[in-house]
Design a protein around this motif. Sequence first.
Motif, PDB file in Angstrom:
ATOM      1  N   TYR A   1       0.830  -1.195   0.000  1.00 24.14           N
ATOM      2  CA  TYR A   1       0.000   0.000   0.000  1.00 24.14           C
ATOM      3  C   TYR A   1       0.866   1.246   0.000  1.00 24.14           C
ATOM      4  CZ  TYR A   1      -3.777  -3.132   1.460  1.00 24.14           C
ATOM      5  OH  TYR A   1      -4.702  -4.145   1.532  1.00 24.14           O
ATOM      6  N   CYS A   2       0.454   2.209  -0.785  1.00 30.16           N
ATOM      7  CA  CYS A   2       1.075   3.532  -0.787  1.00 30.16           C
ATOM      8  C   CYS A   2       0.346   4.412   0.215  1.00 30.16           C
ATOM      9  CB  CYS A   2       0.976   4.118  -2.196  1.00 30.16           C
ATOM     10  SG  CYS A   2       1.721   5.743  -2.400  1.00 30.16           S
ATOM     11  N   ASN A   3       1.093   5.276   0.882  1.00 26.67           N
ATOM     12  CA  ASN A   3       0.532   6.147   1.914  1.00 26.67           C
ATOM     13  C   ASN A   3       1.088   7.550   1.748  1.00 26.67           C
ATOM     14  OD1 ASN A   3       1.371   7.256   4.927  1.00 26.67           O
ATOM     15  ND2 ASN A   3      -0.726   6.538   4.791  1.00 26.67           N
ATOM     16  N   ALA A   4       0.247   8.530   1.988  1.00 24.79           N
ATOM     17  CA  ALA A   4       0.679   9.931   1.926  1.00 24.79           C
ATOM     18  C   ALA A   4       0.209  10.647   3.178  1.00 24.79           C
ATOM     19  CB  ALA A   4       0.113  10.614   0.693  1.00 24.79           C
ATOM     20  N   ILE A   5       1.118  11.345   3.815  1.00 22.82           N
ATOM     21  CA  ILE A   5       0.786  12.134   5.003  1.00 22.82           C
ATOM     22  C   ILE A   5       1.144  13.584   4.720  1.00 22.82           C
ATOM     23  CG2 ILE A   5       1.265  12.549   7.422  1.00 22.82           C
ATOM     24  CD1 ILE A   5       1.870   9.594   7.727  1.00 22.82           C
ATOM     25  N   VAL A   6       0.138  14.449   4.834  1.00 27.71           N
ATOM     26  CA  VAL A   6       0.333  15.886   4.712  1.00 27.71           C
ATOM     27  C   VAL A   6      -0.380  16.521   5.890  1.00 27.71           C
ATOM     28  CG1 VAL A   6       0.057  17.934   3.287  1.00 27.71           C
ATOM     29  CG2 VAL A   6       0.353  15.705   2.205  1.00 27.71           C
ATOM     30  N   GLY A   7       0.373  17.045   6.829  1.00 29.76           N
ATOM     31  CA  GLY A   7      -0.248  17.578   8.033  1.00 29.76           C
ATOM     32  C   GLY A   7      -0.982  16.480   8.781  1.00 29.76           C
ATOM     33  N   VAL A   8      -2.269  16.682   9.018  1.00 26.87           N
ATOM     34  CA  VAL A   8      -3.073  15.666   9.709  1.00 26.87           C
ATOM     35  C   VAL A   8      -3.806  14.763   8.728  1.00 26.87           C
ATOM     36  CG1 VAL A   8      -3.360  17.116  11.747  1.00 26.87           C
ATOM     37  CG2 VAL A   8      -5.050  17.226   9.886  1.00 26.87           C
ATOM     38  N   ALA A   9      -3.658  15.010   7.442  1.00 30.32           N
ATOM     39  CA  ALA A   9      -4.327  14.194   6.428  1.00 30.32           C
ATOM     40  C   ALA A   9      -3.487  12.963   6.113  1.00 30.32           C
ATOM     41  CB  ALA A   9      -4.543  15.017   5.167  1.00 30.32           C
ATOM     42  N   ASN A  10      -4.146  11.815   6.117  1.00 31.49           N
ATOM     43  CA  ASN A  10      -3.477  10.531   5.912  1.00 31.49           C
ATOM     44  C   ASN A  10      -4.249   9.772   4.847  1.00 31.49           C
ATOM     45  OD1 ASN A  10      -2.003   8.208   6.163  1.00 31.49           O
ATOM     46  ND2 ASN A  10      -2.441   7.882   8.323  1.00 31.49           N
ATOM     47  N   SER A  11      -3.630   9.516   3.696  1.00 34.23           N
ATOM     48  CA  SER A  11      -4.315   8.885   2.563  1.00 34.23           C
ATOM     49  C   SER A  11      -3.667   7.553   2.225  1.00 34.23           C
ATOM     50  CB  SER A  11      -4.265   9.805   1.339  1.00 34.23           C
ATOM     51  OG  SER A  11      -4.834  11.062   1.615  1.00 34.23           O
ATOM     52  N   TRP A  12      -4.499   6.626   1.731  1.00 33.72           N
ATOM     53  CA  TRP A  12      -4.043   5.288   1.342  1.00 33.72           C
ATOM     54  C   TRP A  12      -4.493   4.958  -0.067  1.00 33.72           C
ATOM     55  CZ3 TRP A  12      -0.923   2.439   4.480  1.00 33.72           C
ATOM     56  CH2 TRP A  12      -0.847   2.806   5.829  1.00 33.72           C
ATOM     57  N   GLY A  13      -3.658   4.187  -0.758  1.00 29.82           N
ATOM     58  CA  GLY A  13      -4.068   3.633  -2.024  1.00 29.82           C
ATOM     59  C   GLY A  13      -4.829   2.332  -1.803  1.00 29.82           C
ATOM     60  N   GLN A  14      -5.225   1.705  -2.914  1.00 30.72           N
ATOM     61  CA  GLN A  14      -6.035   0.489  -2.830  1.00 30.72           C
ATOM     62  C   GLN A  14      -5.178  -0.760  -2.662  1.00 30.72           C
ATOM     63  OE1 GLN A  14      -5.083   1.844  -5.623  1.00 30.72           O
ATOM     64  NE2 GLN A  14      -4.466   0.127  -6.922  1.00 30.72           N
ATOM     65  N   GLY A  15      -3.886  -0.647  -2.894  1.00 30.80           N
ATOM     66  CA  GLY A  15      -2.978  -1.772  -2.725  1.00 30.80           C
ATOM     67  C   GLY A  15      -2.690  -2.503  -4.018  1.00 30.80           C
ATOM     68  N   THR A  16      -1.517  -3.130  -4.068  1.00 29.26           N
ATOM     69  CA  THR A  16      -1.129  -3.949  -5.213  1.00 29.26           C
ATOM     70  C   THR A  16      -0.455  -5.212  -4.678  1.00 29.26           C
ATOM     71  OG1 THR A  16       0.053  -3.961  -7.339  1.00 29.26           O
ATOM     72  CG2 THR A  16       1.101  -2.787  -5.528  1.00 29.26           C
ATOM     73  N   GLN A  17      -0.816  -6.340  -5.260  1.00 29.59           N
ATOM     74  CA  GLN A  17      -0.334  -7.630  -4.765  1.00 29.59           C
ATOM     75  C   GLN A  17       1.070  -7.916  -5.298  1.00 29.59           C
ATOM     76  OE1 GLN A  17      -1.885 -10.076  -2.672  1.00 29.59           O
ATOM     77  NE2 GLN A  17       0.164 -11.000  -2.764  1.00 29.59           N
ATOM     78  N   VAL A  18       1.943  -8.328  -4.400  1.00 30.47           N
ATOM     79  CA  VAL A  18       3.277  -8.806  -4.755  1.00 30.47           C
ATOM     80  C   VAL A  18       3.394 -10.236  -4.241  1.00 30.47           C
ATOM     81  CG1 VAL A  18       5.750  -8.572  -4.364  1.00 30.47           C
ATOM     82  CG2 VAL A  18       4.343  -6.535  -4.760  1.00 30.47           C
ATOM     83  N   THR A  19       3.694 -11.155  -5.149  1.00 32.59           N
ATOM     84  CA  THR A  19       3.856 -12.557  -4.782  1.00 32.59           C
ATOM     85  C   THR A  19       5.232 -13.027  -5.219  1.00 32.59           C
ATOM     86  OG1 THR A  19       1.484 -12.961  -5.049  1.00 32.59           O
ATOM     87  CG2 THR A  19       2.934 -14.883  -5.019  1.00 32.59           C
ATOM     88  N   VAL A  20       5.989 -13.536  -4.268  1.00 32.95           N
ATOM     89  CA  VAL A  20       7.340 -14.040  -4.555  1.00 32.95           C
ATOM     90  C   VAL A  20       7.312 -15.551  -4.373  1.00 32.95           C
ATOM     91  CG1 VAL A  20       9.790 -13.855  -4.031  1.00 32.95           C
ATOM     92  CG2 VAL A  20       8.277 -11.873  -3.687  1.00 32.95           C
ATOM     93  N   ALA A  21       7.405 -16.269  -5.473  1.00 33.86           N
ATOM     94  CA  ALA A  21       7.314 -17.723  -5.434  1.00 33.86           C
ATOM     95  C   ALA A  21       7.994 -18.303  -6.651  1.00 33.86           C
ATOM     96  CB  ALA A  21       5.852 -18.163  -5.381  1.00 33.86           C
ATOM     97  N   SER A  22       8.515 -19.523  -6.497  1.00 37.50           N
ATOM     98  CA  SER A  22       9.181 -20.186  -7.630  1.00 37.50           C
ATOM     99  C   SER A  22       8.183 -21.040  -8.394  1.00 37.50           C
ATOM    100  CB  SER A  22      10.339 -21.024  -7.123  1.00 37.50           C
ATOM    101  OG  SER A  22       9.910 -21.932  -6.125  1.00 37.50           O
TER     102      SER A  22
END
Length: 115
Positions: free
Chosen positions: A94-115
């Motif tokens: 997840y990406c996050n942004a903090i500006v002052g008291v405002a805190n925002s999040w993205g929707q997320g992106t899946q990372v899978t590490v597997a052989s």
Amino acid sequence: QVRLVESGGGLVQPGGSLRLSCAASGSIFRLATMGWYRQAPGKERQWVAHITSVGVTAYADSVRGRFTISRDNPKNTASLQMNSLKPEDTAVYYCNAIVGVANSWGQGTQVTVAS
């Protein structure tokens, strides 16, 4: 608040690399501390890295030396370069942004590490 959209996740083999991007809306992006968090199944969301508005970076011990966070203010983007990936890096990032008291999040992106 800042609207955030992540991209760049996917499936990669152990030892491989991925680059995550976070596109942000709004002219206040340059003032934000941008961060990346991750959440594995059944676990709490954990901090991975952040970069301040003036470019100071910090990393979790588990990723230091393998991950690099960066930002491009003219393009309103923040990125996370992930190298030497391990199965334990598998999570939704997840990406996050903090500006002052405002805190925002993205929707997320899946990372899978597997052989």
